[in-house]
Scaffold this active site. Sequence first.
Site, PDB file in Angstrom:
ATOM      1  N   CYS A 128      -8.310   6.929 -13.501  1.00  0.00           N
ATOM      2  CA  CYS A 128      -9.052   5.740 -13.683  1.00  0.00           C
ATOM      3  C   CYS A 128      -8.250   4.603 -12.762  1.00  0.00           C
ATOM      4  CB  CYS A 128      -9.143   5.565 -15.135  1.00  0.00           C
ATOM      5  SG  CYS A 128      -7.611   5.047 -15.874  1.00  0.00           S
TER       6      CYS A 128
ATOM      7  N   CYS B 129      -4.502   4.177 -13.494  1.00  0.00           N
ATOM      8  CA  CYS B 129      -3.623   5.009 -12.543  1.00  0.00           C
ATOM      9  C   CYS B 129      -3.232   4.744 -11.266  1.00  0.00           C
ATOM     10  CB  CYS B 129      -4.214   6.501 -12.617  1.00  0.00           C
ATOM     11  SG  CYS B 129      -4.936   6.728 -14.291  1.00  0.00           S
TER      12      CYS B 129
END
Lengths: 357, 80
Positions: free
Chosen positions: B10, B13
Amino acid sequence: MKCRCQSEPTIIKESTDKNASPRWIAATLLGVALWVVLYAQLAPFSEWIVSLFPLEKGTRLSEALTFFFYDTPKVLMLLALIVFAMGIIRSFFSPERTRALLAGKNEGLGNIAAACLGIVTPFCSCSAVPLFIGFVSAGVPLGVTFSFLISAPMVNEVALGLLFGLVGWKIAMAYLGLGLGVAIAAGWVIGRFHLEDWLEDWVKNARAGAVNPSSEKLTAVDRIKEGLAAVREIVGKVWPWMIAGIAAGAFIHGYAPAELLASIMGKGAWWTVPSAVLIGVPMYSNAAGIIPVVEALLGKGAALGTVLAFMMSVIALSLPEFIILRKVLSLRLLVVYFSVVACGILTVGYLFNAVFG
Amino acid sequence: MKIQILGTGCSKCKALTEAAERAAKDLGFPFEIEKVTDIEEIMAFGVMMTPALVVDGEVKAVGKIPAADDMKKLLSDGAK
């Protein structure tokens, strides 16, 4: 389950300057006082803005504009305050702590505890899978884990706070009670089926371990900073949804004919609740976007149960969530999960239409 | 120093990867950075929230992106 990832830049200092703490707390109190003063001025402010447009009062366009200019700052301010408060509350809870509280709990009581903890535990859809595995591998029963997974996105602070501010406390309480009810009942039912064998194989073998090096020893200042970080992140993320939702709400408020809406979303026909749920599934919005629409729909005479079912379906049953969960659940288990939650939402819809009809 | 970023991909990250890279460069350590996206591997670290930061096999931060100063501290602790 939408990405409302809670905890962005958390401060991991061991000790904060002792003198800083009273200053931070004073500044926070001042900020909240300022918030209250500003909030009280919103209605005159929106009328003033709309009076700047060359429009007659009472026309459709001016109705829609008033709705928009009143709701936008109102929702933004409410959202900021709620997210700030929840950021502070959530700094007291971590998934590790919640898991420790739930591990080994019996079903029944465990379902209730899980649903309630779902409200206060930091949660983000990108963490749904690790959280799920972490719970199950530590001995939290499958049904209890599901109660948590249903409650966490559905009964969230944004939905509750906005319902409270825009639609009224009775409906906010009803939503809280019913959301918890659906999470508890659905988790319990799933637990009764004993579907542990339907997990993907590797999940059953995952080792239980909990590592979170930074979840202890937070000072008051750290918690305030966490609250502010949550505001930055969540408000930064949801504002486009919110504006879109308010614009849709404003359009409904000004233009949608009440008779048409009442015939579609009224409580007349049996199929209104299921169709509201079905329409809600592919819709990808979050609470901040959907609640202004709910407000406008209710204002136009849509039935409460139908609208609540629609809202729960939009927030709790979403395709992106299923795609994430498919990694750990077999398709059969996913179908059971979907059906049980959908049944719960349908029940809520019919019940409300019957009681408040 | 080996830095690993645990996360299924996502936006957070990515942000964590960038923050770790920046901090490591500022510190001037030799380092390599690896993204761990496979959920089974992530779970082997025992984390329950993503993204997580791992330095030389040790989990340093979970579910959050440490501020620049904290990040440097986590990395330099790991290098010792």
